[in-house]
Design an enzyme around this catalytic site. Sequence first.
Site, mmCIF file in Angstrom:
data_model
loop_
_atom_site.group_PDB
_atom_site.id
_atom_site.type_symbol
_atom_site.label_atom_id
_atom_site.label_comp_id
_atom_site.label_asym_id
_atom_site.label_seq_id
_atom_site.Cartn_x
_atom_site.Cartn_y
_atom_site.Cartn_z
ATOM 1 C CG ASP A 1 1.778 4.780 5.789
ATOM 2 O OD1 ASP A 1 1.351 3.787 6.418
ATOM 3 O OD2 ASP A 1 2.242 5.781 6.351
ATOM 4 C CG ASP B 1 -0.048 -0.097 2.510
ATOM 5 O OD1 ASP B 1 0.438 0.953 2.974
ATOM 6 O OD2 ASP B 1 0.150 -1.220 3.026
#
Length: 194
Positions: free
Chosen positions: A136, A134
Amino acid sequence: KSLGCEWVIAVCACGSLREDHAPGHIVIPDGLFDRTQGRALSFFGDGIVAHLSLADPFCPVLSDALYEAVKETGANVHQGGDFIIIEGPRFSTKTESKVFRRWGMDIIGMTAVPEAQLAREAEMSYAIMAHVTDYDVWHESEEPVTVEMVIKTLMQNVAHAKEGITNVIPKLATQQSSAWNGLKDAVMTDSTRF
């Protein structure tokens, strides 16, 4: 260590703090920044003092071999980078994530502390294959990180992880690591005391 293990490869999930380290990519970091609190960071204590260098927290020999091995799988892999470790179990706030980016950190996660320190104290070579799951929470056009997102992306990279580890084994057959002598001058306590 008691079984004679000399090389330790950790496989972990991480968030990206860089646009060019996209979900699904793999990073073999070479830098470590510890933002944890309250974790036991040493095997020493109880009257035994040791000061080990952690300037290079990940073994360069193992990291280089691991990078080459993962590259052979066809995965998008990045060599080097600074890995900031947070306490968890919660994910970062947007403010924290933006600060970590301004600091120049490349990836973020909860795995590598105290593992890097403990591997060094045990005189074992240690490196990480960090799987970006991802962005974050700093990336405005992406959804904030969730456990479902982490697991989905990590599971997509399982084949690359297995193949990379298989590929690295023959590369290590003739290699040596300075980590294997990490305690040589590190123990400050008089050896007659233990």
